[in-house]
Design a protein around this motif. Structure first.
Motif, PDB file in Angstrom:
ATOM      1  N   ARG A  91     -67.460-113.406  17.404  1.00 61.38           N
ATOM      2  CA  ARG A  91     -68.736-112.813  17.824  1.00 61.38           C
ATOM      3  C   ARG A  91     -69.897-113.386  17.004  1.00 61.38           C
ATOM      4  N   ASP A  92     -69.591-114.227  16.048  1.00 66.79           N
ATOM      5  CA  ASP A  92     -70.597-114.685  15.078  1.00 66.79           C
ATOM      6  C   ASP A  92     -71.443-115.826  15.636  1.00 66.79           C
ATOM      7  N   PRO A  93     -72.659-115.980  15.125  1.00 65.59           N
ATOM      8  CA  PRO A  93     -73.590-116.992  15.654  1.00 65.59           C
ATOM      9  C   PRO A  93     -73.043-118.411  15.715  1.00 65.59           C
ATOM     10  N   ARG A  94     -72.238-118.779  14.721  1.00 64.45           N
ATOM     11  CA  ARG A  94     -71.735-120.154  14.669  1.00 64.45           C
ATOM     12  C   ARG A  94     -70.765-120.474  15.809  1.00 64.45           C
ATOM     13  N   ALA A  95     -70.197-119.436  16.420  1.00 65.90           N
ATOM     14  CA  ALA A  95     -69.277-119.670  17.543  1.00 65.90           C
ATOM     15  C   ALA A  95     -69.988-120.422  18.667  1.00 65.90           C
ATOM     16  N   HIS A  96     -71.287-120.208  18.775  1.00 66.39           N
ATOM     17  CA  HIS A  96     -72.052-120.903  19.820  1.00 66.39           C
ATOM     18  C   HIS A  96     -72.001-122.421  19.621  1.00 66.39           C
ATOM     19  N   LEU A  97     -72.094-122.845  18.372  1.00 65.80           N
ATOM     20  CA  LEU A  97     -72.009-124.281  18.062  1.00 65.80           C
ATOM     21  C   LEU A  97     -70.597-124.805  18.366  1.00 65.80           C
ATOM     22  N   LEU A 101     -81.067-115.625  16.304  1.00 61.29           N
ATOM     23  CA  LEU A 101     -82.433-116.049  16.654  1.00 61.29           C
ATOM     24  C   LEU A 101     -82.452-117.534  16.986  1.00 61.29           C
ATOM     25  N   ILE A 102     -81.644-118.322  16.292  1.00 62.06           N
ATOM     26  CA  ILE A 102     -81.668-119.772  16.532  1.00 62.06           C
ATOM     27  C   ILE A 102     -80.591-120.225  17.508  1.00 62.06           C
ATOM     28  N   LYS A 103     -79.974-119.268  18.219  1.00 63.58           N
ATOM     29  CA  LYS A 103     -79.090-119.682  19.315  1.00 63.58           C
ATOM     30  C   LYS A 103     -79.930-120.505  20.295  1.00 63.58           C
ATOM     31  N   LEU A 104     -79.428-121.652  20.633  1.00 59.41           N
ATOM     32  CA  LEU A 104     -80.188-122.577  21.474  1.00 59.41           C
ATOM     33  C   LEU A 104     -79.174-123.390  22.272  1.00 59.41           C
ATOM     34  N   ASN A 105     -79.542-123.706  23.506  1.00 53.65           N
ATOM     35  CA  ASN A 105     -78.689-124.580  24.337  1.00 53.65           C
ATOM     36  C   ASN A 105     -79.419-125.894  24.575  1.00 53.65           C
ATOM     37  N   PRO A 106     -78.902-127.018  24.096  1.00 55.25           N
ATOM     38  CA  PRO A 106     -77.730-127.218  23.246  1.00 55.25           C
ATOM     39  C   PRO A 106     -77.973-126.646  21.845  1.00 55.25           C
ATOM     40  N   PRO A 107     -76.886-126.372  21.097  1.00 58.27           N
ATOM     41  CA  PRO A 107     -77.027-125.647  19.836  1.00 58.27           C
ATOM     42  C   PRO A 107     -77.688-126.439  18.714  1.00 58.27           C
ATOM     43  N   THR A 126     -87.571-111.342  24.226  1.00 61.17           N
ATOM     44  CA  THR A 126     -88.221-110.213  23.551  1.00 61.17           C
ATOM     45  C   THR A 126     -87.682-110.075  22.122  1.00 61.17           C
ATOM     46  N   VAL A 127     -88.437-109.354  21.314  1.00 64.92           N
ATOM     47  CA  VAL A 127     -88.021-109.125  19.923  1.00 64.92           C
ATOM     48  C   VAL A 127     -86.655-108.457  19.893  1.00 64.92           C
ATOM     49  N   THR A 128     -86.445-107.507  20.792  1.00 67.42           N
ATOM     50  CA  THR A 128     -85.146-106.812  20.852  1.00 67.42           C
ATOM     51  C   THR A 128     -84.034-107.790  21.210  1.00 67.42           C
ATOM     52  N   GLU A 129     -84.276-108.611  22.212  1.00 76.14           N
ATOM     53  CA  GLU A 129     -83.265-109.597  22.607  1.00 76.14           C
ATOM     54  C   GLU A 129     -82.956-110.559  21.455  1.00 76.14           C
ATOM     55  N   GLN A 130     -83.984-110.930  20.716  1.00 80.47           N
ATOM     56  CA  GLN A 130     -83.785-111.894  19.620  1.00 80.47           C
ATOM     57  C   GLN A 130     -83.006-111.286  18.462  1.00 80.47           C
ATOM     58  N   ALA A 131     -82.914-109.950  18.422  1.00 83.56           N
ATOM     59  CA  ALA A 131     -82.197-109.286  17.327  1.00 83.56           C
ATOM     60  C   ALA A 131     -80.723-109.027  17.671  1.00 83.56           C
ATOM     61  N   GLU A 132     -80.290-109.427  18.856  1.00 85.18           N
ATOM     62  CA  GLU A 132     -78.905-109.194  19.297  1.00 85.18           C
ATOM     63  C   GLU A 132     -77.908-109.839  18.314  1.00 85.18           C
ATOM     64  N   THR A 133     -76.917-109.082  17.893  1.00 86.82           N
ATOM     65  CA  THR A 133     -75.981-109.625  16.897  1.00 86.82           C
ATOM     66  C   THR A 133     -74.710-110.221  17.507  1.00 86.82           C
ATOM     67  N   VAL A 175     -73.038-112.814  19.594  1.00 84.61           N
ATOM     68  CA  VAL A 175     -73.480-114.145  20.035  1.00 84.61           C
ATOM     69  C   VAL A 175     -73.364-114.317  21.553  1.00 84.61           C
ATOM     70  N   TRP A 176     -72.405-113.646  22.187  1.00 85.86           N
ATOM     71  CA  TRP A 176     -72.215-113.855  23.627  1.00 85.86           C
ATOM     72  C   TRP A 176     -73.249-113.094  24.442  1.00 85.86           C
ATOM     73  N   LYS A 177     -73.845-112.043  23.838  1.00 83.89           N
ATOM     74  CA  LYS A 177     -74.899-111.307  24.540  1.00 83.89           C
ATOM     75  C   LYS A 177     -76.283-111.876  24.235  1.00 83.89           C
ATOM     76  N   ALA A 178     -76.416-112.605  23.143  1.00 88.34           N
ATOM     77  CA  ALA A 178     -77.722-113.152  22.752  1.00 88.34           C
ATOM     78  C   ALA A 178     -78.150-114.252  23.722  1.00 88.34           C
ATOM     79  N   TYR A 179     -79.461-114.387  23.898  1.00 91.94           N
ATOM     80  CA  TYR A 179     -80.009-115.466  24.731  1.00 91.94           C
ATOM     81  C   TYR A 179     -80.198-116.729  23.904  1.00 91.94           C
TER      82      TYR A 179
END
Ligand code: DOR
Ligand code: ZN
Length: 454
Positions: A205-211, A283-289, A319-326, A328-332
């Motif tokens: 669920r962690d941010p790095r999984a996106h990479l 917050l720094i989830k980005l496609n491509p990562p 939105t600020v709320t969306e950017q605070a999502e912890t 990783v799969w729900k974050a934009y």
């Protein structure tokens, strides 16, 4: 030649920076266009702007923004997004079509134009979408002034269907007939979904999984496939947000074989590396990562060699709320950036990583030429008087509270930057000065000058 016009504005004493040099010169403007660049252009009775000690740049052309109209205006809209652009010295934006609904038909293109045309503080081009099975809509969108067509080979915000290869090829052919650029988000959708599912099943669920779910070869495969097809279809191809060393190498290899393609690096891929996941989370989830430091170094080396053509932002507000999502799969994916591009790039210039001329080439001159914006990207007689006055030595601690987007949360908050935008002029009119966007929204649609039109 008609008789020379009397200027209605003269910018005096600044150092005019172009893609290939700089000189201390005055700039005279009439009816929104530059009419002269030279010495001693000030005239009695004509308003002057004193730019002594400042750099004068052609307004930046950001070919990759998402201003979210229609359908996602809780994230951003044309007024807020173009205010941020004006404050960042960006006088032309190219807006992406992954909205709700997506801009994939001529009818929707017209609806979007009607919706946004009186809201923009800077000039704007609108992309259409190269969607599944919409090749017969391409010509209609081109007639309405489409800047080009965005092709999402990999899934992202809006969750639009990624076209299959046959649909892609028909779209490429139609875009070639219209003599317009296809800009591609090059990631292999099947692979990134499969890797994502696998990581999710492992409980990540962690941010790095996106990479980890979007390894470099996912980009390399998509790049290879799209360049191969675009060459066959004779399409002008641009690869947005190229993010890996391996992807860049593949482009270089294919260029060496005769394929023609322009490539873009994002500000975020140049200023953030993998270590940022620990600091900023999703917050720094980005496609491509955001990638490992070695990829970041490869992009800078590509800029150094002149192999990277364009730098853009992928301004992608949530939105600020969306950017605070912890989770990783729900974050934009994506975050704002149009207002911070120039200060960050100026900081890189102050550090000697590139020159201000390079910034003008990457962020104004080349994008204007590649997308056939005849009036943009240069400070020269006949060009639009889109001017940015820059203080290259200003030391600024970036405060996100002072930004102009709807939701001002950025990883660059608190960064110490060197170089700031003092004022921005759009076609000779002041649109931003010292922290404030000024005047009414006067941005116009920019249309590409296509072959046969001139
Ligand atoms: O992270 C991203 N966000 N990448 C894209 O290509 C699209 C963007 C968005 O629209 O949010
Ligand atoms: Zn994007």
């Amino acid at each position: 030649m008609t008789a020379p016009l009397t200027p209605d504005l003269v910018v005096t004493g600044g150092t005019v920076v172009s893609h290939d040099g700089r000189r201390r010169q005055d700039v005279a403007v009439a009816d929104g266009r530059v009419i002269a660049v030279g010495d001693d252009l000030a005239m009695d009775g004509v308003p002057t702007v004193d730019a002594a000690g400042l750099l004068v740049l052609p307004g930046l052309v950001d070919v990759h923004v998402h201003l979210r109209e229609p359908g996602m205006t809780e994230k951003e809209d044309f007024a807020s997004g173009t205010s941020a652009a004006a404050a960042g010295g960006v006088t032309t934006v190219v807006d992406m079509p992954n909205t709700k609904p997506p801009v994939a038909t001529a009818e929707r293109y017209q609806q979007k134009l009607d919706l946004v045309r009186n809201k923009a503080y800077v000039d704007f081009g609108l992309y259409g979408m190269l969607d599944h099975d919409n090749a017969d809509e391409i010509a209609g969108m081109a007639e309405l002034g489409a800047m080009g067509f965005k092709l999402f080979m990999g899934q992202t915000t809006g969750d639009n269907r990624c076209p299959n290869d046959a649909a892609i090829f028909r779209g490429l052919e139609a875009a070639a007939d219209a003599d317009l650029v296809v800009g591609v988000h090059a990631e292999n959708d099947h692979l990134l979904r499969m890797f994502g599912d696998r990581l999710q099943a492992e409980g990540r669920r962690d941010p790095r999984a996106h990479l980890e779910g979007r390894p470099a070869f996912v980009e390399v495969e998509a790049i290879t496939r799209i360049i191969t097809m675009a060459t066959e279809a004779k399409t002008k191809l641009h690869i947005h947000h190229l993010s890996t060393a391996a992807g860049l190498q593949r482009v270089m290899d294919m260029r060496a074989q005769g394929h023609r393609v322009s490539i873009e690096a994002l500000v975020s891929h140049l200023f953030l590396d993998e270590s940022a996941y620990d600091t900023y989370g999703n917050l720094i989830k980005l496609n491509p990562p955001i990638r490992p430091a070695a990829d970041v170094a490869a992009l800078w080396a590509g800029i150094d060699r002149g192999d990277v053509d364009v730098v853009a932002t992928d301004h992608a507000p949530h939105t600020v709320t969306e950017q605070a999502e912890t989770d990783v799969w729900k974050a934009y994916g994506g975050f704002i950036g149009v207002e911070t591009m120039l200060p960050l790039m100026l900081t890189a210039a102050a550090q000697g990583r590139l020159t201000v001329e390079d910034i003008v080439r990457l962020c104004s001159y080349t994008p204007a030429r590649r997308w056939s914006m005849a009036d943009k990207g240069r400070i020269a007689p006949g060009f639009d008087a889109d001017l940015v006055l820059v203080d290259p030595g200003a030391e600024v601690v970036l405060d996100q509270a002072g930004l102009h987007s709807k939701h001002n949360v950025t990883p660059y908050h608190g960064w110490e930057l060197t170089g700031s935008v003092v004022a921005t002029y759009l076609r000779g009119q002041l649109v931003y000065e010292k922290g404030e966007v000024v005047g009414a929204p006067a941005g116009r649609q920019v249309k590409p000058v296509r072959e046969g039109m001139r």
